[in-house]
Design a protein around this motif. Structure first.
Motif, PDB file in Angstrom:
ATOM      1  N   ARG A 109       0.828  -1.204   0.000  1.00 49.04           N
ATOM      2  CA  ARG A 109       0.000   0.000   0.000  1.00 49.04           C
ATOM      3  C   ARG A 109       0.864   1.256   0.000  1.00 49.04           C
ATOM      4  NH1 ARG A 109      -5.381  -0.468   1.530  1.00 49.04           N
ATOM      5  NH2 ARG A 109      -6.063  -2.568   2.102  1.00 49.04           N
ATOM      6  N   ALA A 110       1.957   1.205   0.760  1.00 48.79           N
ATOM      7  CA  ALA A 110       2.818   2.377   0.871  1.00 48.79           C
ATOM      8  C   ALA A 110       3.607   2.633  -0.407  1.00 48.79           C
ATOM      9  CB  ALA A 110       3.770   2.210   2.056  1.00 48.79           C
ATOM     10  N   ASP A 111       3.916   1.562  -1.129  1.00 47.51           N
ATOM     11  CA  ASP A 111       4.705   1.680  -2.349  1.00 47.51           C
ATOM     12  C   ASP A 111       3.995   0.898  -3.449  1.00 47.51           C
ATOM     13  OD1 ASP A 111       6.506   1.736  -4.370  1.00 47.51           O
ATOM     14  OD2 ASP A 111       8.197   0.921  -3.249  1.00 47.51           O
ATOM     15  N   GLY A 112       3.406   1.625  -4.389  1.00 43.33           N
ATOM     16  CA  GLY A 112       2.632   0.975  -5.432  1.00 43.33           C
ATOM     17  C   GLY A 112       3.457   0.311  -6.507  1.00 43.33           C
ATOM     18  N   LYS A 113       4.786   0.313  -6.354  1.00 40.98           N
ATOM     19  CA  LYS A 113       5.647  -0.295  -7.357  1.00 40.98           C
ATOM     20  C   LYS A 113       6.280  -1.562  -6.797  1.00 40.98           C
ATOM     21  CE  LYS A 113       6.822   4.172  -9.458  1.00 40.98           C
ATOM     22  NZ  LYS A 113       7.916   5.097  -9.823  1.00 40.98           N
ATOM     23  N   GLY A 114       6.377  -2.572  -7.612  1.00 38.63           N
ATOM     24  CA  GLY A 114       6.995  -3.815  -7.176  1.00 38.63           C
ATOM     25  C   GLY A 114       6.954  -4.857  -8.273  1.00 38.63           C
ATOM     26  N   ASP A 115       7.621  -5.970  -8.018  1.00 40.18           N
ATOM     27  CA  ASP A 115       7.694  -7.058  -8.993  1.00 40.18           C
ATOM     28  C   ASP A 115       6.653  -8.131  -8.722  1.00 40.18           C
ATOM     29  OD1 ASP A 115      10.423  -6.220 -10.226  1.00 40.18           O
ATOM     30  OD2 ASP A 115      10.793  -6.271  -8.069  1.00 40.18           O
ATOM     31  N   ALA A 116       6.123  -8.146  -7.522  1.00 46.29           N
ATOM     32  CA  ALA A 116       5.111  -9.124  -7.121  1.00 46.29           C
ATOM     33  C   ALA A 116       3.940  -8.371  -6.511  1.00 46.29           C
ATOM     34  CB  ALA A 116       5.701 -10.118  -6.124  1.00 46.29           C
ATOM     35  N   PHE A 117       2.804  -9.039  -6.391  1.00 40.91           N
ATOM     36  CA  PHE A 117       1.624  -8.338  -5.908  1.00 40.91           C
ATOM     37  C   PHE A 117       0.629  -9.323  -5.313  1.00 40.91           C
ATOM     38  CE2 PHE A 117       1.080  -9.483 -10.317  1.00 40.91           C
ATOM     39  CZ  PHE A 117      -0.217  -9.960 -10.413  1.00 40.91           C
ATOM     40  N   TYR A 118      -0.277  -8.763  -4.492  1.00 37.61           N
ATOM     41  CA  TYR A 118      -1.386  -9.533  -3.950  1.00 37.61           C
ATOM     42  C   TYR A 118      -2.583  -9.405  -4.887  1.00 37.61           C
ATOM     43  CZ  TYR A 118       1.169  -9.524   0.497  1.00 37.61           C
ATOM     44  OH  TYR A 118       2.108  -9.689   1.474  1.00 37.61           O
ATOM     45  N   GLN A 119      -3.244 -10.506  -5.170  1.00 36.24           N
ATOM     46  CA  GLN A 119      -4.472 -10.482  -5.949  1.00 36.24           C
ATOM     47  C   GLN A 119      -5.596 -10.998  -5.071  1.00 36.24           C
ATOM     48  OE1 GLN A 119      -4.287 -11.781  -9.961  1.00 36.24           O
ATOM     49  NE2 GLN A 119      -6.491 -11.679 -10.256  1.00 36.24           N
ATOM     50  N   LYS A 120      -6.456 -10.065  -4.648  1.00 34.77           N
ATOM     51  CA  LYS A 120      -7.558 -10.416  -3.762  1.00 34.77           C
ATOM     52  C   LYS A 120      -8.816 -10.791  -4.531  1.00 34.77           C
ATOM     53  CE  LYS A 120      -5.857  -7.577   0.041  1.00 34.77           C
ATOM     54  NZ  LYS A 120      -6.192  -6.583   1.094  1.00 34.77           N
ATOM     55  N   ARG A 121      -8.965 -10.225  -5.704  1.00 40.86           N
ATOM     56  CA  ARG A 121     -10.140 -10.501  -6.521  1.00 40.86           C
ATOM     57  C   ARG A 121      -9.842 -11.630  -7.503  1.00 40.86           C
ATOM     58  NH1 ARG A 121     -10.164  -5.263  -5.110  1.00 40.86           N
ATOM     59  NH2 ARG A 121     -12.179  -4.272  -4.671  1.00 40.86           N
ATOM     60  N   ALA A 122     -10.799 -12.483  -7.714  1.00 35.86           N
ATOM     61  CA  ALA A 122     -10.631 -13.574  -8.671  1.00 35.86           C
ATOM     62  C   ALA A 122     -10.454 -13.005 -10.070  1.00 35.86           C
ATOM     63  CB  ALA A 122     -11.836 -14.501  -8.626  1.00 35.86           C
ATOM     64  N   PRO A 123      -9.525 -13.531 -10.856  1.00 33.63           N
ATOM     65  CA  PRO A 123      -9.394 -13.081 -12.239  1.00 33.63           C
ATOM     66  C   PRO A 123     -10.711 -13.252 -12.990  1.00 33.63           C
ATOM     67  CG  PRO A 123      -7.539 -14.483 -11.618  1.00 33.63           C
ATOM     68  CD  PRO A 123      -8.551 -14.582 -10.516  1.00 33.63           C
ATOM     69  N   GLU A 124     -11.032 -12.288 -13.845  1.00 35.05           N
ATOM     70  CA  GLU A 124     -12.282 -12.373 -14.598  1.00 35.05           C
ATOM     71  C   GLU A 124     -12.276 -13.585 -15.525  1.00 35.05           C
ATOM     72  OE1 GLU A 124     -13.380  -8.816 -16.553  1.00 35.05           O
ATOM     73  OE2 GLU A 124     -13.333  -7.583 -14.737  1.00 35.05           O
ATOM     74  N   LYS A 125     -11.129 -13.861 -16.125  1.00 31.51           N
ATOM     75  CA  LYS A 125     -11.005 -15.032 -16.984  1.00 31.51           C
ATOM     76  C   LYS A 125     -10.451 -16.179 -16.160  1.00 31.51           C
ATOM     77  CE  LYS A 125     -10.309 -12.463 -21.294  1.00 31.51           C
ATOM     78  NZ  LYS A 125      -9.403 -12.266 -22.471  1.00 31.51           N
ATOM     79  N   ARG A 126     -11.288 -17.152 -15.898  1.00 30.31           N
ATOM     80  CA  ARG A 126     -10.894 -18.294 -15.074  1.00 30.31           C
ATOM     81  C   ARG A 126     -11.703 -19.500 -15.519  1.00 30.31           C
ATOM     82  NH1 ARG A 126     -14.044 -14.790 -11.920  1.00 30.31           N
ATOM     83  NH2 ARG A 126     -16.045 -15.706 -11.286  1.00 30.31           N
ATOM     84  N   PRO A 127     -11.180 -20.699 -15.300  1.00 28.95           N
ATOM     85  CA  PRO A 127     -11.933 -21.909 -15.651  1.00 28.95           C
ATOM     86  C   PRO A 127     -13.222 -22.018 -14.835  1.00 28.95           C
ATOM     87  CG  PRO A 127      -9.609 -22.387 -15.280  1.00 28.95           C
ATOM     88  CD  PRO A 127      -9.828 -20.998 -14.807  1.00 28.95           C
ATOM     89  N   ASP A 128     -14.181 -22.733 -15.364  1.00 29.61           N
ATOM     90  CA  ASP A 128     -15.459 -22.843 -14.659  1.00 29.61           C
ATOM     91  C   ASP A 128     -15.360 -23.728 -13.427  1.00 29.61           C
ATOM     92  OD1 ASP A 128     -15.257 -25.324 -15.855  1.00 29.61           O
ATOM     93  OD2 ASP A 128     -16.978 -25.069 -17.186  1.00 29.61           O
ATOM     94  N   TRP A 129     -14.221 -24.454 -13.264  1.00 28.31           N
ATOM     95  CA  TRP A 129     -14.056 -25.277 -12.060  1.00 28.31           C
ATOM     96  C   TRP A 129     -13.340 -24.519 -10.932  1.00 28.31           C
ATOM     97  CZ3 TRP A 129      -8.832 -25.204 -12.227  1.00 28.31           C
ATOM     98  CH2 TRP A 129      -8.189 -25.326 -13.472  1.00 28.31           C
ATOM     99  N   VAL A 130     -13.071 -23.227 -11.132  1.00 29.85           N
ATOM    100  CA  VAL A 130     -12.528 -22.382 -10.065  1.00 29.85           C
ATOM    101  C   VAL A 130     -13.698 -21.729  -9.343  1.00 29.85           C
ATOM    102  CG1 VAL A 130     -11.140 -20.344  -9.526  1.00 29.85           C
ATOM    103  CG2 VAL A 130     -10.345 -21.967 -11.256  1.00 29.85           C
ATOM    104  N   ASP A 131     -13.986 -22.177  -8.135  1.00 27.38           N
ATOM    105  CA  ASP A 131     -15.110 -21.653  -7.372  1.00 27.38           C
ATOM    106  C   ASP A 131     -14.781 -20.291  -6.770  1.00 27.38           C
ATOM    107  OD1 ASP A 131     -16.816 -23.780  -7.867  1.00 27.38           O
ATOM    108  OD2 ASP A 131     -16.086 -24.920  -6.147  1.00 27.38           O
ATOM    109  N   VAL A 132     -15.816 -19.482  -6.554  1.00 24.79           N
ATOM    110  CA  VAL A 132     -15.644 -18.138  -6.008  1.00 24.79           C
ATOM    111  C   VAL A 132     -16.761 -17.844  -5.018  1.00 24.79           C
ATOM    112  CG1 VAL A 132     -14.478 -17.260  -8.073  1.00 24.79           C
ATOM    113  CG2 VAL A 132     -16.977 -17.089  -7.895  1.00 24.79           C
ATOM    114  N   ALA A 133     -16.542 -16.774  -4.230  1.00 29.36           N
ATOM    115  CA  ALA A 133     -17.566 -16.288  -3.305  1.00 29.36           C
ATOM    116  C   ALA A 133     -17.385 -14.789  -3.149  1.00 29.36           C
ATOM    117  CB  ALA A 133     -17.457 -16.981  -1.948  1.00 29.36           C
TER     118      ALA A 133
END
Length: 348
Positions: free
Chosen positions: A73-97
């Motif tokens: 949060r403090a530094d918006g630049k980096g080589d890695a990142f957290y993904q909290k939201r499910a990718p919009e393009k995903r297989p139908d066997w990837v469950d979400v909530a």
């Protein structure tokens, strides 16, 4: 020339793995395919820690190299990142909530229900999986109490182990059967299954347990939220029990050159191990020999945290208060001033 993408059969589901020979850990020569094979080698245990839990993916798509850093949060630049939201393009066997963040905003998160989802996430460069302590569809009720024993400067894994062993005693007296694991770093995590309660209630239970542990080990353990007050002690990070906080799942891979993993343990073996004992290279053999030593945790009967909550209420009667929340939280009911003591003194 890069190896073409390949298809992996993951318990009957075809998962595409792109650039399988891409190196993620240079010192060990560990490739993306190696990471996928690692995940499958500990598959049942890996999935047990994530099953139907909203999960944040910690993605290192470029692998782990010297100088690489994680976006914060403090530094918006980096080589890695957290993904909290499910990718919009995903297989139908990837469950979400759908989950709700402290701000009140909502999002769709992945909730793994099969090993293929874990391997699919590995293909995205995911090393650490951070599951919430809730299970879909009841995503607002905590069913897993988690305590993070975090070594502060001047302390080490051995100090965390000593605190964990005493913590086991404290929790046992409160009717809570607990299970330890390495964090993948210098810390120790302790989990137990509980009867579902709201996040605030679970956090109060952890505060009470942490305070009792610090009372018994005042020179070695602290619950002080402000770093300037912690000293050379093990910090019981009670805010890991708050909504949308990050704690690595069992078998997650830490982004360090040794490729250490968060290793589920028995209490008997905890005093004799070191974090470096458990890596992507060594864990598969351990798993073949012992299986998932946390299987009894997942099979255990959910326990009541009422005794811990009574301890929390007793503290309030004696003049204690709630503790500060993380900085991204809105002001919470009963929370003390969210200002570090040295600054508060200057204001006064």
């Amino acid at each position: 020339m890069a190896t073409p993408a390949m298809q992996l059969d993951v318990q009957g589901i075809e998962v595409r793995l792109s650039s399988p020979d891409k190196i993620y850990f240079e010192d060990l020569g560990i490739s993306k395919l190696d990471l996928a094979n690692y995940a499958m080698s500990v598959g049942d245990g890996f999935l047990a820690g994530l099953r139907r839990r909203p999960t944040t993916l910690e993605r290192w798509p470029g692998g782990v190299r010297e100088g690489m850093k994680l976006t914060t949060r403090a530094d918006g630049k980096g080589d890695a990142f957290y993904q909290k939201r499910a990718p919009e393009k995903r297989p139908d066997w990837v469950d979400v909530a759908e989950i709700t963040f402290p701000s009140g905003r909502t999002a769709t998160a992945i909730t793994p229900s099969n090993l293929a989802t874990i391997v699919w996430a590995v293909n995205l460069g995911t090393l650490r999986f951070h599951p919430w302590p809730v299970t879909a569809p009841r995503v607002d009720l905590v069913d897993q109490l988690r305590i993070d024993l975090d070594p502060q400067p001047g302390t080490d894994f051995g100090d965390a182990v000593g605190a964990a062993l005493e913590l086991r005693q404290v929790m046992g007296e409160l009717g809570l059967e607990s299970y330890p694991k390495t964090s993948g770093g210098r810390g120790v995590h302790v989990f137990c299954m509980i009867e579902p309660v709201p996040f605030v209630v679970a956090r109060h239970a952890v505060i009470a347990i942490g305070r009792e542990l610090a009372h018994r080990m005042p020179e070695k353990v602290t619950v002080e939220w402000w770093k300037e007050l912690r000293g050379q002690r093990i910090f019981v990070d009670f805010n890991q029990m708050a909504r949308d906080r990050l704690m690595a799942s069992p078998y997650s891979v830490r982004p360090v050159p040794q490729a250490r993993v968060s290793a589920p343990l028995t209490w008997d073996e905890l005093p004799d191990v070191r974090p470096d004992d458990f890596t992507v290279v060594t864990m598969p053999q351990r798993y073949r020999e012992h299986g998932d030593v946390w299987a009894p945790l997942y099979a255990s009967k959910p326990q009541s945290i009422d005794p811990a909550l009574r301890l929390y209420e007793l503290g309030l009667e004696q003049g204690l208060t709630d503790m500060p929340y993380p900085p991204e939280y809105p002001k919470m009911p009963g929370e003390p001033p969210r200002v570090q003591p040295s600054r508060q003194r200057k204001i006064d």
